[in-house]
Design a protein around this motif. Structure first.
Motif, short mmCIF file in Angstrom:
data_model
loop_
_atom_site.label_atom_id
_atom_site.label_comp_id
_atom_site.label_asym_id
_atom_site.label_seq_id
_atom_site.Cartn_x
_atom_site.Cartn_y
_atom_site.Cartn_z
N ASP A 143 -1.82 3.40 -6.48
CA ASP A 143 -2.48 2.09 -6.53
C ASP A 143 -1.62 1.06 -5.81
O ASP A 143 -0.39 1.15 -5.78
CB ASP A 143 -2.70 1.63 -7.97
N THR A 144 -2.28 0.07 -5.22
CA THR A 144 -1.56 -1.01 -4.56
C THR A 144 -0.69 -1.74 -5.59
O THR A 144 -1.11 -1.99 -6.72
CB THR A 144 -2.55 -2.00 -3.93
N THR A 153 1.06 15.44 -0.74
CA THR A 153 0.87 14.07 -0.29
C THR A 153 -0.07 13.35 -1.24
O THR A 153 -0.78 13.97 -2.03
CB THR A 153 0.27 14.02 1.14
N THR A 195 -1.59 9.07 -2.54
CA THR A 195 -1.50 7.61 -2.52
C THR A 195 -1.39 7.12 -3.95
O THR A 195 -1.77 7.81 -4.89
CB THR A 195 -2.72 6.97 -1.85
N ALA A 205 0.89 -1.16 0.00
CA ALA A 205 0.00 0.00 0.00
C ALA A 205 0.93 1.21 0.00
O ALA A 205 1.76 1.37 0.90
CB ALA A 205 -0.90 0.00 1.23
N ILE A 206 0.82 2.08 -1.00
CA ILE A 206 1.81 3.14 -1.19
C ILE A 206 1.20 4.50 -0.91
O ILE A 206 0.16 4.87 -1.48
CB ILE A 206 2.35 3.11 -2.63
N SER A 207 1.83 5.24 -0.01
CA SER A 207 1.47 6.65 0.22
C SER A 207 2.77 7.43 0.24
O SER A 207 3.84 6.89 0.49
CB SER A 207 0.70 6.82 1.53
N TYR A 208 2.68 8.73 -0.05
CA TYR A 208 3.90 9.53 -0.11
C TYR A 208 3.66 10.93 0.43
O TYR A 208 2.54 11.43 0.46
CB TYR A 208 4.44 9.60 -1.54
#
Length: 51
Positions: free
Chosen positions: A25-26, A21, A23, A11-14
């Motif tokens: 896609d998985t 900020t 997110t 699960a990608i967030s930045y």
């Protein structure tokens, strides 16, 4: 050798240095590999009427 299936999902967030900020896609990756088996053990049991 025993085959092993491996699957990993991220699960990608930045957060960027400018404060942005978001997110993404998985991301999922998978592979199959074989590992050596050094020892195999078994337990043999006989059914019984005792509790």
């Amino acid at each position: 050798m025993t085959p092993v299936d491996v699957k990993v999902s991220y699960a990608i967030s930045y957060t960027a240095s400018d404060g942005a900020t978001g997110t993404m896609d998985t991301h999922t990756t998978s592979t199959t590999t074989s590992i050596p088996v050094a020892e195999i053990q078994a337990i043999n049991t006989r059914p019984t009427t005792e509790p």
